[in-house]
Motif scaffolding. Structure first.
Motif, PDB file in Angstrom:
ATOM      1  N   GLY A  67       0.861  -1.310  -0.035  1.00 12.04           N
ATOM      2  CA  GLY A  67      -0.024   0.476  -0.140  1.00 12.04           C
ATOM      3  C   GLY A  67       1.025   0.920  -0.161  1.00 12.04           C
ATOM      4  O   GLY A  67       1.708   1.565   0.734  1.00 12.04           O
ATOM      5  N   CYS A  68       0.884   2.076  -0.872  1.00 12.84           N
ATOM      6  CA  CYS A  68       1.644   3.432  -0.829  1.00 12.84           C
ATOM      7  C   CYS A  68       1.163   3.977   0.579  1.00 12.84           C
ATOM      8  O   CYS A  68       2.748   4.724   0.559  1.00 12.84           O
ATOM      9  CB  CYS A  68       1.334   4.360  -2.366  1.00 12.84           C
ATOM     10  SG  CYS A  68       1.033   3.606  -4.019  1.00 12.84           S
ATOM     11  N   PHE A  69       0.753   4.624   0.792  1.00 10.48           N
ATOM     12  CA  PHE A  69       0.398   5.298   2.454  1.00 10.48           C
ATOM     13  C   PHE A  69       1.079   4.291   3.148  1.00 10.48           C
ATOM     14  O   PHE A  69       2.122   4.854   3.772  1.00 10.48           O
ATOM     15  CB  PHE A  69      -1.289   5.380   2.042  1.00 10.48           C
ATOM     16  CG  PHE A  69      -1.515   5.931   4.235  1.00 10.48           C
ATOM     17  CD1 PHE A  69      -1.244   7.411   3.955  1.00 10.48           C
ATOM     18  CD2 PHE A  69      -1.408   5.690   5.220  1.00 10.48           C
ATOM     19  CE1 PHE A  69      -1.341   7.961   5.278  1.00 10.48           C
ATOM     20  CE2 PHE A  69      -1.482   5.839   6.401  1.00 10.48           C
ATOM     21  CZ  PHE A  69      -1.387   7.406   6.378  1.00 10.48           C
ATOM     22  N   ARG A  72       4.868   3.872   1.957  1.00 11.99           N
ATOM     23  CA  ARG A  72       5.407   5.422   1.671  1.00 11.99           C
ATOM     24  C   ARG A  72       6.931   4.616   0.393  1.00 11.99           C
ATOM     25  O   ARG A  72       6.890   5.415   0.313  1.00 11.99           O
ATOM     26  CB  ARG A  72       6.579   5.271   2.816  1.00 11.99           C
ATOM     27  CG  ARG A  72       6.288   5.678   3.974  1.00 11.99           C
ATOM     28  CD  ARG A  72       4.844   6.387   4.709  1.00 11.99           C
ATOM     29  NE  ARG A  72       5.162   7.713   4.607  1.00 11.99           N
ATOM     30  CZ  ARG A  72       3.879   8.197   4.344  1.00 11.99           C
ATOM     31  NH1 ARG A  72       2.774   8.091   4.302  1.00 11.99           N
ATOM     32  NH2 ARG A  72       4.041   9.498   4.628  1.00 11.99           N
ATOM     33  N   HIS A  73       4.933   4.745  -0.541  1.00 12.92           N
ATOM     34  CA  HIS A  73       5.543   5.045  -1.899  1.00 12.92           C
ATOM     35  C   HIS A  73       6.332   6.571  -2.389  1.00 12.92           C
ATOM     36  O   HIS A  73       6.016   7.344  -2.628  1.00 12.92           O
ATOM     37  CB  HIS A  73       4.116   4.615  -2.852  1.00 12.92           C
ATOM     38  CG  HIS A  73       4.641   4.233  -3.932  1.00 12.92           C
ATOM     39  ND1 HIS A  73       3.500   4.413  -5.141  1.00 12.92           N
ATOM     40  CD2 HIS A  73       6.411   4.845  -4.906  1.00 12.92           C
ATOM     41  CE1 HIS A  73       4.936   4.308  -6.773  1.00 12.92           C
ATOM     42  NE2 HIS A  73       5.522   4.770  -6.162  1.00 12.92           N
ATOM     43  N   PRO A  74       7.654   6.081  -2.816  1.00 16.40           N
ATOM     44  CA  PRO A  74       8.263   7.273  -2.780  1.00 16.40           C
ATOM     45  C   PRO A  74       7.828   8.773  -4.065  1.00 16.40           C
ATOM     46  O   PRO A  74       7.728   7.729  -5.142  1.00 16.40           O
ATOM     47  CB  PRO A  74       9.433   6.861  -3.206  1.00 16.40           C
ATOM     48  CG  PRO A  74      10.154   5.795  -2.613  1.00 16.40           C
ATOM     49  CD  PRO A  74       8.762   5.446  -2.478  1.00 16.40           C
ATOM     50  N   GLY A  75       7.450   9.575  -3.421  1.00 14.04           N
ATOM     51  CA  GLY A  75       6.771  10.900  -4.913  1.00 14.04           C
ATOM     52  C   GLY A  75       5.331  10.648  -5.287  1.00 14.04           C
ATOM     53  O   GLY A  75       4.759  10.540  -6.065  1.00 14.04           O
ATOM     54  N   CYS A  76       4.845   9.402  -4.465  1.00 14.38           N
ATOM     55  CA  CYS A  76       3.507   8.894  -4.779  1.00 14.38           C
ATOM     56  C   CYS A  76       2.556  10.190  -4.183  1.00 14.38           C
ATOM     57  O   CYS A  76       2.038  10.729  -2.906  1.00 14.38           O
ATOM     58  CB  CYS A  76       2.777   7.228  -4.289  1.00 14.38           C
ATOM     59  SG  CYS A  76       1.220   7.256  -4.601  1.00 14.38           S
ATOM     60  N   PRO A  77       1.139  10.615  -5.059  1.00 14.62           N
ATOM     61  CA  PRO A  77       0.904  11.410  -4.380  1.00 14.62           C
ATOM     62  C   PRO A  77      -0.114  10.870  -3.409  1.00 14.62           C
ATOM     63  O   PRO A  77      -0.784  11.431  -2.447  1.00 14.62           O
ATOM     64  CB  PRO A  77      -1.060  11.626  -5.585  1.00 14.62           C
ATOM     65  CG  PRO A  77      -0.059  10.686  -6.593  1.00 14.62           C
ATOM     66  CD  PRO A  77       0.879   9.950  -6.339  1.00 14.62           C
ATOM     67  N   VAL A 117       6.009  -4.553  -5.355  1.00 17.65           N
ATOM     68  CA  VAL A 117       4.340  -3.618  -6.495  1.00 17.65           C
ATOM     69  C   VAL A 117       3.586  -3.741  -5.829  1.00 17.65           C
ATOM     70  O   VAL A 117       2.946  -3.315  -4.822  1.00 17.65           O
ATOM     71  CB  VAL A 117       3.648  -4.694  -7.285  1.00 17.65           C
ATOM     72  CG1 VAL A 117       2.250  -4.246  -7.984  1.00 17.65           C
ATOM     73  CG2 VAL A 117       4.225  -5.513  -8.242  1.00 17.65           C
ATOM     74  N   TRP A 118       3.736  -0.805  -6.376  1.00 13.44           N
ATOM     75  CA  TRP A 118       2.485  -0.762  -5.441  1.00 13.44           C
ATOM     76  C   TRP A 118       1.570  -0.497  -5.774  1.00 13.44           C
ATOM     77  O   TRP A 118       1.059  -0.942  -6.705  1.00 13.44           O
ATOM     78  CB  TRP A 118       3.168   1.394  -5.608  1.00 13.44           C
ATOM     79  CG  TRP A 118       5.074   1.152  -5.410  1.00 13.44           C
ATOM     80  CD1 TRP A 118       5.569   0.979  -5.905  1.00 13.44           C
ATOM     81  CD2 TRP A 118       4.963   0.814  -4.102  1.00 13.44           C
ATOM     82  NE1 TRP A 118       7.140   1.150  -4.764  1.00 13.44           N
ATOM     83  CE2 TRP A 118       6.450   1.268  -3.311  1.00 13.44           C
ATOM     84  CE3 TRP A 118       4.665   1.257  -2.482  1.00 13.44           C
ATOM     85  CZ2 TRP A 118       7.238   1.221  -2.450  1.00 13.44           C
ATOM     86  CZ3 TRP A 118       5.856   1.146  -1.122  1.00 13.44           C
ATOM     87  CH2 TRP A 118       6.876   1.514  -0.946  1.00 13.44           C
ATOM     88  N   GLU A 119       0.713  -0.497  -4.103  1.00 15.99           N
ATOM     89  CA  GLU A 119      -0.957  -0.488  -5.312  1.00 15.99           C
ATOM     90  C   GLU A 119      -1.459   0.298  -6.475  1.00 15.99           C
ATOM     91  O   GLU A 119      -2.109   0.129  -6.887  1.00 15.99           O
ATOM     92  CB  GLU A 119      -1.209   0.138  -3.559  1.00 15.99           C
ATOM     93  CG  GLU A 119      -2.497   0.850  -3.243  1.00 15.99           C
ATOM     94  CD  GLU A 119      -3.177   1.654  -2.063  1.00 15.99           C
ATOM     95  OE1 GLU A 119      -2.024   1.953  -2.030  1.00 15.99           O
ATOM     96  OE2 GLU A 119      -3.977   1.847  -2.465  1.00 15.99           O
ATOM     97  N   CYS A 120      -0.542   1.554  -6.298  1.00 13.08           N
ATOM     98  CA  CYS A 120      -0.950   2.434  -7.607  1.00 13.08           C
ATOM     99  C   CYS A 120      -0.504   1.662  -9.294  1.00 13.08           C
ATOM    100  O   CYS A 120      -1.384   2.369  -9.797  1.00 13.08           O
ATOM    101  CB  CYS A 120      -0.500   3.831  -8.037  1.00 13.08           C
ATOM    102  SG  CYS A 120       0.890   3.543  -7.250  1.00 13.08           S
ATOM    103  N   GLU A 121       0.410   1.076  -9.022  1.00 11.40           N
ATOM    104  CA  GLU A 121       0.498   0.593  -9.730  1.00 11.40           C
ATOM    105  C   GLU A 121      -0.261  -0.385 -10.448  1.00 11.40           C
ATOM    106  O   GLU A 121      -0.337  -1.436 -11.437  1.00 11.40           O
ATOM    107  CB  GLU A 121       2.217  -0.565  -9.508  1.00 11.40           C
ATOM    108  CG  GLU A 121       3.355   1.059  -9.791  1.00 11.40           C
ATOM    109  CD  GLU A 121       4.660   0.281  -9.244  1.00 11.40           C
ATOM    110  OE1 GLU A 121       5.358   0.716  -9.742  1.00 11.40           O
ATOM    111  OE2 GLU A 121       4.445  -1.007  -9.133  1.00 11.40           O
TER     112      GLU A 121
HETATM  113 ZN   LIG Z   1       2.267   4.665  -4.972  1.00 10.62          ZN
END
Ligand SMILES: [Zn+2]
Length: 140
Positions: A67-69, A72-77, A117-121
Protein backbone atom coordinates in the motif's frame (compact mmCIF):
# COMPACT_ATOMS: atom_id res chain seq x y z
CA UNK A 1 -15.30 -2.50 2.61
CA UNK A 2 -15.57 -4.85 5.59
CA UNK A 3 -12.24 -5.47 7.19
CA UNK A 4 -12.32 -9.25 7.14
CA UNK A 5 -14.07 -9.84 3.90
CA UNK A 6 -11.43 -12.30 2.79
CA UNK A 7 -10.64 -15.40 4.69
CA UNK A 8 -7.23 -15.13 6.25
CA UNK A 9 -5.47 -16.89 9.06
CA UNK A 10 -5.17 -15.25 12.41
CA UNK A 11 -1.62 -13.80 12.08
CA UNK A 12 -2.54 -12.34 8.69
CA UNK A 13 -5.66 -10.76 10.11
CA UNK A 14 -3.61 -9.27 12.89
CA UNK A 15 -0.96 -8.06 10.50
CA UNK A 16 -3.56 -6.55 8.19
CA UNK A 17 -5.22 -4.83 11.11
CA UNK A 18 -1.81 -3.62 12.23
CA UNK A 19 -1.01 -1.98 8.93
CA UNK A 20 -4.56 -0.76 8.37
CA UNK A 21 -4.92 -2.68 5.14
CA UNK A 22 -8.66 -2.91 4.65
CA UNK A 23 -8.82 -3.82 1.01
CA UNK A 24 -6.77 -6.53 -0.64
CA UNK A 25 -7.80 -5.55 -4.16
CA UNK A 26 -4.24 -4.65 -5.30
CA UNK A 27 -3.14 -8.16 -4.31
CA UNK A 28 -6.03 -9.70 -6.18
CA UNK A 29 -5.05 -7.76 -9.31
CA UNK A 30 -1.44 -8.96 -9.05
CA UNK A 31 -2.55 -12.58 -8.57
CA UNK A 32 -4.89 -12.39 -11.52
CA UNK A 33 -2.14 -10.93 -13.75
CA UNK A 34 0.25 -13.70 -12.68
CA UNK A 35 -2.40 -16.31 -13.44
CA UNK A 36 -2.97 -14.72 -16.86
CA UNK A 37 0.80 -14.96 -17.52
CA UNK A 38 0.47 -18.64 -16.62
CA UNK A 39 2.43 -18.73 -13.41
CA UNK A 40 1.87 -20.81 -10.35
CA UNK A 41 2.51 -19.16 -7.06
CA UNK A 42 1.93 -19.45 -3.35
CA UNK A 43 0.68 -16.80 -1.01
CA UNK A 44 1.95 -15.51 2.31
CA UNK A 45 4.53 -18.14 3.04
CA UNK A 46 5.04 -17.75 6.70
CA UNK A 47 8.44 -19.40 6.67
CA UNK A 48 9.89 -16.52 4.64
CA UNK A 49 11.03 -13.16 6.05
CA UNK A 50 8.28 -10.53 5.86
CA UNK A 51 5.79 -13.14 4.63
CA UNK A 52 5.84 -12.08 0.98
CA UNK A 53 2.42 -11.65 -0.61
CA UNK A 54 3.31 -13.87 -3.55
CA UNK A 55 6.04 -16.52 -3.79
CA UNK A 56 7.24 -18.03 -7.06
CA UNK A 57 9.39 -20.70 -5.49
CA UNK A 58 10.61 -22.40 -8.67
CA UNK A 59 12.05 -19.07 -9.85
CA UNK A 60 13.12 -18.01 -6.40
CA UNK A 61 11.14 -14.77 -6.69
CA UNK A 62 8.95 -13.06 -4.17
CA UNK A 63 6.56 -10.17 -4.58
CA UNK A 64 5.33 -7.70 -2.05
CA UNK A 65 2.19 -5.77 -2.88
CA UNK A 66 2.58 -2.61 -0.86
CA UNK A 67 0.00 0.00 0.00
CA UNK A 68 1.44 3.38 -1.03
CA UNK A 69 0.37 5.15 2.14
CA UNK A 70 1.67 2.66 4.70
CA UNK A 71 4.81 1.67 2.87
CA UNK A 72 5.56 5.25 1.74
CA UNK A 73 5.78 4.93 -2.01
CA UNK A 74 8.33 7.64 -2.91
CA UNK A 75 6.85 10.52 -4.88
CA UNK A 76 3.36 8.99 -4.92
CA UNK A 77 0.33 11.26 -4.33
CA UNK A 78 -1.08 8.58 -2.00
CA UNK A 79 1.94 8.95 0.28
CA UNK A 80 0.36 11.59 2.46
CA UNK A 81 0.97 12.23 6.15
CA UNK A 82 -2.03 13.05 8.33
CA UNK A 83 -1.71 16.43 10.07
CA UNK A 84 -3.09 15.18 13.34
CA UNK A 85 -0.51 13.26 15.39
CA UNK A 86 2.05 13.65 12.63
CA UNK A 87 4.92 12.59 14.91
CA UNK A 88 3.11 9.39 15.81
CA UNK A 89 2.46 8.61 12.18
CA UNK A 90 6.13 9.16 11.39
CA UNK A 91 7.05 6.56 14.00
CA UNK A 92 4.60 4.07 12.54
CA UNK A 93 5.84 4.71 9.01
CA UNK A 94 9.46 4.36 10.06
CA UNK A 95 8.73 1.01 11.73
CA UNK A 96 6.98 -0.25 8.62
CA UNK A 97 9.90 0.80 6.40
CA UNK A 98 12.42 -0.76 8.75
CA UNK A 99 10.43 -4.00 8.73
CA UNK A 100 10.29 -3.92 4.93
CA UNK A 101 14.04 -3.27 4.67
CA UNK A 102 14.87 -6.11 7.08
CA UNK A 103 12.65 -8.55 5.19
CA UNK A 104 14.13 -7.57 1.80
CA UNK A 105 17.67 -7.87 3.11
CA UNK A 106 17.01 -11.29 4.65
CA UNK A 107 15.31 -12.57 1.50
CA UNK A 108 18.12 -11.36 -0.76
CA UNK A 109 20.69 -12.88 1.57
CA UNK A 110 18.86 -16.19 1.19
CA UNK A 111 19.04 -15.90 -2.59
CA UNK A 112 15.55 -14.59 -3.35
CA UNK A 113 14.82 -11.87 -5.86
CA UNK A 114 12.41 -9.33 -4.45
CA UNK A 115 9.93 -7.16 -6.34
CA UNK A 116 7.70 -4.54 -4.80
CA UNK A 117 4.46 -3.80 -6.61
CA UNK A 118 2.85 -0.59 -5.41
CA UNK A 119 -0.87 -0.35 -4.92
CA UNK A 120 -1.11 2.53 -7.43
CA UNK A 121 0.61 0.38 -10.07
CA UNK A 122 -2.21 -2.17 -9.92
CA UNK A 123 -4.72 0.23 -11.47
CA UNK A 124 -3.02 -0.08 -14.87
CA UNK A 125 -3.28 -3.77 -15.61
CA UNK A 126 -1.47 -3.87 -18.99
CA UNK A 127 1.45 -1.89 -17.58
CA UNK A 128 1.56 -4.10 -14.49
CA UNK A 129 1.58 -7.18 -16.67
CA UNK A 130 4.51 -5.80 -18.70
CA UNK A 131 6.43 -4.95 -15.56
CA UNK A 132 5.86 -8.37 -13.99
CA UNK A 133 6.86 -10.16 -17.17
CA UNK A 134 10.03 -8.13 -17.48
CA UNK A 135 10.90 -8.90 -13.86
CA UNK A 136 10.18 -12.58 -14.40
CA UNK A 137 12.30 -12.71 -17.54
CA UNK A 138 15.21 -11.09 -15.75
CA UNK A 139 14.81 -13.51 -12.88
CA UNK A 140 14.56 -16.61 -15.05
ZN1 LIG B 1 1.93 4.76 -5.23
Amino acid sequence: MPRNRYQTDEPTSRRMAAVGLRDTKPERVVRSVLTAIGLRYRLHRRDLPGRPDVVLASRRLVLFVHGCFWHRHPGCPRTTTPCRNAALWQVKFRRTLERDARATEALRAAGWKVLVVWECETTNRPELSRRLQSFLNRGA
